[in-house]
Design a protein around this motif. Structure first.
Motif, short mmCIF file in Angstrom:
data_model
loop_
_atom_site.label_atom_id
_atom_site.label_comp_id
_atom_site.label_asym_id
_atom_site.label_seq_id
_atom_site.Cartn_x
_atom_site.Cartn_y
_atom_site.Cartn_z
N GLU A 1 0.82 -1.21 0.00
CA GLU A 1 0.00 0.00 0.00
C GLU A 1 0.86 1.27 0.00
N ILE A 2 1.86 1.29 -0.86
CA ILE A 2 2.76 2.44 -0.98
C ILE A 2 2.20 3.39 -2.04
N ASP A 3 2.02 4.65 -1.68
CA ASP A 3 1.56 5.65 -2.65
C ASP A 3 2.70 6.10 -3.55
N LEU B 1 6.46 1.07 -13.23
CA LEU B 1 6.23 2.22 -12.37
C LEU B 1 6.47 3.51 -13.17
N VAL B 2 5.64 4.51 -12.89
CA VAL B 2 5.88 5.84 -13.44
C VAL B 2 6.96 6.50 -12.59
N ALA B 3 7.99 7.06 -13.21
CA ALA B 3 9.11 7.67 -12.47
C ALA B 3 9.20 9.15 -12.84
N TYR C 1 14.25 9.65 -8.11
CA TYR C 1 12.95 9.69 -8.77
C TYR C 1 11.85 9.38 -7.76
N ALA C 2 10.71 10.02 -7.96
CA ALA C 2 9.50 9.66 -7.24
C ALA C 2 8.73 8.69 -8.13
N CYS C 3 8.44 7.49 -7.63
CA CYS C 3 7.82 6.43 -8.42
C CYS C 3 6.44 6.08 -7.87
N TYR C 4 5.47 5.90 -8.76
CA TYR C 4 4.14 5.48 -8.35
C TYR C 4 3.58 4.51 -9.36
N GLN C 5 2.51 3.84 -9.00
CA GLN C 5 2.04 2.67 -9.72
C GLN C 5 1.69 2.96 -11.17
N ALA D 1 -2.77 6.67 -10.41
CA ALA D 1 -2.50 6.69 -8.98
C ALA D 1 -2.09 8.07 -8.48
N ALA D 2 -1.78 8.97 -9.41
CA ALA D 2 -1.32 10.31 -9.03
C ALA D 2 -2.53 11.17 -8.67
N ASN D 3 -3.16 10.87 -7.52
CA ASN D 3 -4.30 11.64 -7.07
C ASN D 3 -3.84 12.99 -6.52
N GLY D 4 -4.82 13.78 -6.05
CA GLY D 4 -4.51 15.14 -5.63
C GLY D 4 -3.46 15.22 -4.54
#
Length: 323
Positions: free
Chosen positions: A138-140, A153-155, A284-288, A292-295
């Motif tokens: 559950e990592i944002d 992952l988006v970086a 880099y900041a990585c997300y799913q 997933a890039a919510n507000g």
């Protein structure tokens, strides 16, 4: 609603590997999770899970159903987060994973101010020097350097951190000062072993736009960068440290920087042809995925970018870091 509860309970049970773990993740009892799944199986007219005392196993029908509905549950979670951000100030949990060194020295000092700005957010910083699973844990967002990036992952690049080659004055008195990267093979080198894949990280330099790694003489190895800094301060050899670790030690006179460029772009005692720039460390900041890039995540990423030291941003603009 009962069907949605059943689907969510089923997905979380599979992801967590157990009924009790799914209950903890959902904030309900294990009995409630089990009942939700039983009702779902009854509605579908098929068995999804085989429950044993030790583990859960998917039936063939359960495997097919899980592949179909896992993404739907994730979409519902994203939709709920987006709606919360749209209706009111950002709220809920924002879970951030990062390597111990960067998290302790860079992120930890920044997070309290962000939390004060958005008091309805509950921030959690997870320091982990292993590969984190964004869905299972559950990592944002996870903060990684370039060598830790992985497909899927988006970086988003957030900083290009200078690296310092440094040693204690006592070590340099005993062994002399290396004048160029090729001299390192005659010195005691303190190397970092990646906890993620066990690789020894090479020391990169750039000369005339060409990257190279000089031959090294490993004297001590650790998978903890703070320990390497301690070794260097104690005179054990030459270490490569991020500026956020090295600079305070250099300012105290405990370490001496090596291969530093002086004014005019020259190194002391070296001809221009032998100059080599130290390869920086890009984070880099990585997300799913982009959904997933919510507000709240976008706000945090923007805050990180504005909070990084200007020199770390300048290197990115100058193109001295990998894309």
């Amino acid at each position: 609603m009962d069907s949605l509860k059943g689907v969510e309970s089923f997905v979380k049970a599979v992801e967590e590997g157990g009924i009790a773990a799914a209950g903890r993740r959902l904030g309900v009892s294990a009995a409630a999770v089990s009942q939700n799944i039983a009702r779902l199986e009854q509605q579908l007219g098929t068995r999804l899970l085989v429950r044993t005392t030790r583990r859960l196993a998917l039936t063939e029908s359960g495997q097919l159903y899980f592949q179909r509905v896992q993404a739907l549950v994730r979409e519902l979670e994203h939709a709920q987060a987006e709606l919360s951000d749209w209706q009111d100030a950002p709220q809920g949990k924002l879970r951030i994973a990062c390597s111990a060194a960067f998290g302790r020295n860079v992120l930890a000092p920044l997070i309290p101010a962000f939390a004060r700005r958005y008091p309805r957010l509950m921030m959690e910083l997870v320091l982990a020097d292993h590969y984190v699973d964004h869905i299972r844990e559950e990592i944002d967002v996870s903060i990684r350097f370039a060598q830790q990036l992985e497909p899927g992952l988006v970086a988003r690049r957030i900083a290009c951190v200078p690296l310092r080659f440094c040693a204690a004055p006592s070590y340099l008195t005993r062994h002399g000062v290396p004048q160029q990267p090729e001299d390192l093979q005659a010195h005691q080198c303190l190397l970092f072993r990646s906890p993620m894949d066990g690789r020894l990280l090479g020391w990169g330099f750039l000369r005339h736009g060409v990257r190279f790694e000089p031959r090294l003489n490993p004297a001590m190895i650790s998978n903890d960068i703070d320990s390497l800094a301690r070794f260097a301060v104690d005179g054990a050899g030459i270490a490569r440290l991020g500026a956020f670790i090295a600079d305070p030690l250099i300012a105290q006179g405990l370490l001496v920087p090596l291969f530093e460029v002086e004014q005019g772009g020259r190194k002391k005692g070296k001809a221009d042809g032998a100059r080599a720039d130290i390869e920086p460390l890009t984070f880099y900041a990585c997300y799913q995925d982009r959904r997933a890039a919510n507000g709240k995540l976008r706000l945090f990423l923007d805050y990180l970018l504005e909070s990084m030291p200007p020199a770390w941003q300048l290197q990115m603009k100058d193109g001295t870091s990998p894309p």
